[in-house]
Design a protein around this motif. Sequence first.
Motif, PDB file in Angstrom:
ATOM      1  N   ARG A 116      11.563   7.059  52.753  1.00  0.00           N
ATOM      2  CA  ARG A 116      12.314   7.563  53.910  1.00  0.00           C
ATOM      3  C   ARG A 116      12.893   6.358  54.609  1.00  0.00           C
ATOM      4  N   ARG A 117      13.963   6.591  55.313  1.00  0.00           N
ATOM      5  CA  ARG A 117      14.592   5.490  56.040  1.00  0.00           C
ATOM      6  C   ARG A 117      14.981   5.973  57.424  1.00  0.00           C
ATOM      7  N   HIS A 118      14.998   5.028  58.340  1.00  0.00           N
ATOM      8  CA  HIS A 118      15.488   5.343  59.684  1.00  0.00           C
ATOM      9  C   HIS A 118      16.291   4.145  60.176  1.00  0.00           C
ATOM     10  N   ARG A 119      17.232   4.454  61.019  1.00  0.00           N
ATOM     11  CA  ARG A 119      18.102   3.412  61.569  1.00  0.00           C
ATOM     12  C   ARG A 119      17.317   2.523  62.510  1.00  0.00           C
ATOM     13  N   ALA A 120      17.564   1.240  62.367  1.00  0.00           N
ATOM     14  CA  ALA A 120      17.017   0.242  63.281  1.00  0.00           C
ATOM     15  C   ALA A 120      18.188  -0.678  63.604  1.00  0.00           C
ATOM     16  N   GLY A 121      18.929  -0.327  64.630  1.00  0.00           N
ATOM     17  CA  GLY A 121      20.159  -1.061  64.934  1.00  0.00           C
ATOM     18  C   GLY A 121      21.222  -0.684  63.919  1.00  0.00           C
ATOM     19  N   ARG A 122      21.779  -1.667  63.252  1.00  0.00           N
ATOM     20  CA  ARG A 122      22.820  -1.405  62.255  1.00  0.00           C
ATOM     21  C   ARG A 122      22.255  -1.280  60.841  1.00  0.00           C
ATOM     22  N   ALA A 123      20.969  -1.505  60.688  1.00  0.00           N
ATOM     23  CA  ALA A 123      20.341  -1.472  59.358  1.00  0.00           C
ATOM     24  C   ALA A 123      19.359  -0.309  59.264  1.00  0.00           C
ATOM     25  N   TYR A 124      18.893  -0.064  58.054  1.00  0.00           N
ATOM     26  CA  TYR A 124      17.823   0.904  57.826  1.00  0.00           C
ATOM     27  C   TYR A 124      16.511   0.173  57.615  1.00  0.00           C
ATOM     28  N   GLU A 125      15.437   0.831  57.999  1.00  0.00           N
ATOM     29  CA  GLU A 125      14.093   0.397  57.656  1.00  0.00           C
ATOM     30  C   GLU A 125      13.509   1.456  56.729  1.00  0.00           C
ATOM     31  N   TYR A 126      12.800   0.991  55.708  1.00  0.00           N
ATOM     32  CA  TYR A 126      12.307   1.871  54.654  1.00  0.00           C
ATOM     33  C   TYR A 126      10.789   1.897  54.615  1.00  0.00           C
ATOM     34  N   THR A 127      10.246   3.081  54.342  1.00  0.00           N
ATOM     35  CA  THR A 127       8.815   3.260  54.098  1.00  0.00           C
ATOM     36  C   THR A 127       8.644   4.213  52.924  1.00  0.00           C
ATOM     37  N   ALA A 128       7.517   4.097  52.243  1.00  0.00           N
ATOM     38  CA  ALA A 128       7.194   5.018  51.160  1.00  0.00           C
ATOM     39  C   ALA A 128       6.851   6.380  51.753  1.00  0.00           C
ATOM     40  N   VAL A 129       7.323   7.442  51.118  1.00  0.00           N
ATOM     41  CA  VAL A 129       7.020   8.805  51.572  1.00  0.00           C
ATOM     42  C   VAL A 129       5.563   9.144  51.271  1.00  0.00           C
ATOM     43  N   GLU A 130       5.090   8.731  50.092  1.00  0.00           N
ATOM     44  CA  GLU A 130       3.721   9.002  49.668  1.00  0.00           C
ATOM     45  C   GLU A 130       3.050   7.683  49.292  1.00  0.00           C
ATOM     46  N   SER A 131       1.733   7.662  49.354  1.00  0.00           N
ATOM     47  CA  SER A 131       0.992   6.487  48.906  1.00  0.00           C
ATOM     48  C   SER A 131       1.083   6.388  47.381  1.00  0.00           C
ATOM     49  N   ARG A 132       0.748   5.234  46.868  1.00  0.00           N
ATOM     50  CA  ARG A 132       0.719   5.033  45.412  1.00  0.00           C
ATOM     51  C   ARG A 132      -0.198   6.074  44.762  1.00  0.00           C
ATOM     52  N   GLU A 133      -1.341   6.333  45.376  1.00  0.00           N
ATOM     53  CA  GLU A 133      -2.306   7.287  44.824  1.00  0.00           C
ATOM     54  C   GLU A 133      -1.753   8.708  44.836  1.00  0.00           C
ATOM     55  N   GLU A 134      -1.055   9.076  45.911  1.00  0.00           N
ATOM     56  CA  GLU A 134      -0.459  10.409  45.986  1.00  0.00           C
ATOM     57  C   GLU A 134       0.624  10.597  44.921  1.00  0.00           C
ATOM     58  N   VAL A 135       1.433   9.572  44.711  1.00  0.00           N
ATOM     59  CA  VAL A 135       2.464   9.643  43.664  1.00  0.00           C
ATOM     60  C   VAL A 135       1.804   9.783  42.298  1.00  0.00           C
ATOM     61  N   GLY A 136       0.765   8.989  42.049  1.00  0.00           N
ATOM     62  CA  GLY A 136       0.056   9.085  40.773  1.00  0.00           C
ATOM     63  C   GLY A 136      -0.522  10.470  40.543  1.00  0.00           C
ATOM     64  N   ALA A 137      -1.127  11.053  41.583  1.00  0.00           N
ATOM     65  CA  ALA A 137      -1.693  12.398  41.460  1.00  0.00           C
ATOM     66  C   ALA A 137      -0.598  13.436  41.213  1.00  0.00           C
ATOM     67  N   ARG A 138       0.531  13.297  41.893  1.00  0.00           N
ATOM     68  CA  ARG A 138       1.638  14.233  41.690  1.00  0.00           C
ATOM     69  C   ARG A 138       2.176  14.138  40.267  1.00  0.00           C
ATOM     70  N   LEU A 139       2.309  12.920  39.763  1.00  0.00           N
ATOM     71  CA  LEU A 139       2.800  12.741  38.401  1.00  0.00           C
ATOM     72  C   LEU A 139       1.813  13.294  37.371  1.00  0.00           C
ATOM     73  N   LEU A 140       0.513  13.120  37.621  1.00  0.00           N
ATOM     74  CA  LEU A 140      -0.488  13.712  36.733  1.00  0.00           C
ATOM     75  C   LEU A 140      -0.366  15.238  36.714  1.00  0.00           C
ATOM     76  N   ARG A 141      -0.176  15.825  37.890  1.00  0.00           N
ATOM     77  CA  ARG A 141      -0.027  17.274  37.967  1.00  0.00           C
ATOM     78  C   ARG A 141       1.208  17.712  37.194  1.00  0.00           C
ATOM     79  N   GLU A 142       2.304  16.979  37.309  1.00  0.00           N
ATOM     80  CA  GLU A 142       3.525  17.320  36.567  1.00  0.00           C
ATOM     81  C   GLU A 142       3.289  17.248  35.061  1.00  0.00           C
ATOM     82  N   VAL A 143       2.557  16.239  34.612  1.00  0.00           N
ATOM     83  CA  VAL A 143       2.248  16.124  33.186  1.00  0.00           C
ATOM     84  C   VAL A 143       1.399  17.313  32.744  1.00  0.00           C
ATOM     85  N   LEU A 144       0.391  17.653  33.517  1.00  0.00           N
ATOM     86  CA  LEU A 144      -0.462  18.790  33.170  1.00  0.00           C
ATOM     87  C   LEU A 144       0.339  20.092  33.113  1.00  0.00           C
ATOM     88  N   GLN A 145       1.201  20.300  34.094  1.00  0.00           N
ATOM     89  CA  GLN A 145       1.987  21.525  34.128  1.00  0.00           C
ATOM     90  C   GLN A 145       2.971  21.612  32.974  1.00  0.00           C
TER      91      GLN A 145
END
Length: 119
Positions: free
Chosen positions: A56-85
């Motif tokens: 996700r990003r949000h404006r900070a003056g004229r630039a964007y600041e970025y953060t991860a939407v999910e933690s590394r572990e959450e992404v890994g779990a989501r990808l595992l679920r996708e593989v299983l499905q």
Amino acid sequence: MRGLGELEARVMDVLWSADAPLRVRAVLDRLDSDRPLAYTTVMTVLDNLHGKGYVRRHRAGRAYEYTAVESREEVGARLLREVLQSSGDTEQVLLHFARSASPEESDILRRALGRRDPS
């Protein structure tokens, strides 16, 4: 990570290790690279990751600041679920994984199943 290119995965590693949102320049400065990367390259990668829903990003003056939407572990779990499905036979995939798990992985699974809410 599945679905991410090599540079995208490295950018995500930077964001996951950050304590606060980062601007493009900060991401660029923290990337380990064999070859120099252009600011615009990192900006494009972050824009692509935003489009894919990884950051996700949000404006900070004229630039964007970025953060991860999910933690590394959450992404890994989501990808595992996708593989299983997508496997066609979740039970067989899980059973095969359980039989091939290392002793350490087996211990982790046993502890997790022991904590599981029976409801």
